[in-house]
Design an enzyme around this catalytic site. Structure first.
Site, short mmCIF file in Angstrom:
data_model
loop_
_atom_site.label_atom_id
_atom_site.label_comp_id
_atom_site.label_asym_id
_atom_site.label_seq_id
_atom_site.Cartn_x
_atom_site.Cartn_y
_atom_site.Cartn_z
N LYS A 49 0.85 -1.20 0.00
CA LYS A 49 0.00 0.00 0.00
C LYS A 49 0.88 1.25 0.00
O LYS A 49 2.09 1.16 0.27
CB LYS A 49 -0.89 -0.02 1.24
N TYR A 274 13.53 32.28 3.13
CA TYR A 274 12.33 33.07 3.38
C TYR A 274 12.27 33.53 4.83
O TYR A 274 12.50 32.74 5.74
CB TYR A 274 11.07 32.23 3.12
C1 PLP Z 1 -0.43 -1.63 6.70
C2 PLP Z 1 -1.13 -2.86 7.06
C3 PLP Z 1 -0.42 -4.01 7.40
C4 PLP Z 1 1.10 -4.08 7.48
O1 PLP Z 1 1.58 -3.42 8.60
P1 PLP Z 1 3.16 -3.43 8.95
O2 PLP Z 1 3.16 -3.07 10.37
O3 PLP Z 1 3.79 -2.43 8.08
O4 PLP Z 1 3.64 -4.80 8.70
C5 PLP Z 1 -1.14 -5.17 7.67
N1 PLP Z 1 -2.49 -5.18 7.59
C6 PLP Z 1 -3.21 -4.08 7.28
C7 PLP Z 1 -4.69 -4.17 7.21
C8 PLP Z 1 -2.55 -2.89 7.00
O5 PLP Z 1 -3.26 -1.81 6.69
#
Ligand code: PLP
Length: 412
Positions: A49, A274
């Protein structure tokens, strides 16, 4: 469309003055490491993701799948669709609810849906029937995060009904942890989840993929691995806070690099950037860094202070910053020396105080910055054992890079 070029000036021109390097061998190595600690029979879903936490979802997914992951997970339909458009045909789990309008496309693209309400399930059934294609679904159970999910009783009733819907294939059941580093809270969520699984079983429903673990849980609670684990952080070479190490040797695939656009010598008392927020205290070299807040530089989440000590640090930082202090943690690495980013950060440019280093324009520096917030428009250059082989440009084109030739290549 993928085009190709040879490493050389053409590649340098396409990269421009800032880019992210991703080492493919490190991503593959991390898959091997994680697989080593999985219980026998547990599959790996690689979470890609948010553009693979910044690493670039398409290539990260390809590498993870080739190295032994059997599923990939994303949040949105757009993320799943991107993988399909690039020829990734393995199972992809969409981990958030969809809008009604999105469901037909998700099913046509054979993306696995997360079902967190009865309405979504019914909609998926209707859409699948109309499309004449089965909807592959996982039920998402609410056990304590209180974001999305079916209440356990609701899930059992729904699953029993769905068993008679031929167009819906119930492939999995899962839940997501709210505080994976907290054993008590996590065991409570696990207990609720297992009760739900038992109730499903009693109702004659046993989906083959039951999953609960993220990276932290994967390390801390092997008894919770079940049929599959959903791992992101570890695959990108990082240990989440509160996770046990379990002898895992992770490799960091990531380097954010930039080339100084200009270097100037300025006298003491020069206001910088700035607002003139920063004033040099001695004659120094100032370097122009081609990164700003639009790229993620200097952005941090404002976390609520969690203790009295936190609160004191929080207030002290705010006061110091008001008085013109610059954050020491915001620095770049120039030939092994850390030099601070100074002055107000611009949208795409900022300044570094090089002190007595007479660096040259074009020189490469490395920067530490939050990975998922690193601008998606920074090119991603993929390397294998240090040799570039693939580039995702600032505008999202994929260009294969043939190694070996480093002399000037013909211009585009
Ligand atoms: C992001 C996510 C994970 C993975 O989490 P990590 O701590 O990065 O391994 C697993 N399950 C869901 C539903 C997520 O959104």
């Amino acid at each position: 469309m993928e085009t190709s070029l040879t490493a050389g000036t053409e590649l340098a021109a396409l990269l421009g003055p800032r880019w992210v390097e991703i080492e493919a061998a490190a991503l593959e190595h991390n898959v091997q490491q994680v697989k080593k600690i999985l219980e026998p029979g547990t599959r790996l879903l690689a979470v890609v993701k948010a553009d693979a936490y910044g690493a670039g979802a398409v290539e990260a997914a390809r590498l993870f799948l080739k190295a032994g992951a059997s599923y990939v997970g994303v949040t949105t339909l757009a993320e799943g669709w991107e993988l399909r458009r690039h020829g990734i045909m393995e199972p992809v789990l969409l981990m958030s609810p969809l809008l009604p309008e999105e469901m037909a496309t998700a099913i046509r693209q054979d993306l696995t849906l997360s079902i967190a309400s009865r309405g979504e399930a019914e909609r998926a059934g209707e859409v699948a029937r109309e499309a004449g294609r089965p909807a592959r679904v996982h039920l998402k159970i609410e056990t304590g995060l209180n974001r999305t999910g079916l209440q356990p009783e609701e899930a059992v009733a729904l699953a029993r009904e769905m068993a008679s819907w031929p167009e819906v294939q119930l492939e999995g059941v899962y839940t997501h942890l709210a505080r994976a580093a907290h054993p008590g809270k996590t065991r409570e969520q696990f207990r609720l989840f297992q009760e739900t699984l038992q109730a499903l079983e009693a109702a004659g429903v046993s989906p083959p993929l039951r999953h609960i673990c993220n990276s932290t849980a994967c390390l801390n609670y092997p008894e919770m691995h079940l049929d599959m684990v959903r791992v992101g952080t570890l695959l990108y070479g990082q240990f989440p806070p509160g996770a046990r190490n379990r002898g895992l040797d992770l490799r960091d695939p990531w380097q954010l690099k930039a080339r100084l656009l200009a270097v100037r010598r300025v006298p003491a008392g020069t206001p910088v950037g700035y607002g003139g927020d920063y004033v040099t205290s001695r004659p120094t070299y100032l370097g122009v860094l081609p990164l700003g807040y639009a790229d993620g530089l200097g952005l941090t989440a404002i976390a609520r202070p969690k203790s009295a000590g936190d609160l004191v640090r929080f207030v002290a930082k705010a006061i110091l910053s008001y008085l013109g202090w610059h954050r020491r943690d915001l620095a770049v690495d120039l030939e092994g020396r850390r030099v601070p980013v100074v002055g107000r950060i611009g949208m795409q440019l900022s300044l570094v105080d090089l002190e007595d280093i007479p660096a040259e324009a074009g020189q490469v520096v490395t920067i530490t910055m939050g990975r998922p917030i690193t601008g998606a428009r920074l090119p991603r250059l993929y390397l294998r054992e240090g040799e570039p082989y693939l580039l995702r440009t600032a505008t999202g084109e994929w260009i294969t890079v043939s190694p070996g030739r480093t002399e000037a290549a013909p211009s585009l």
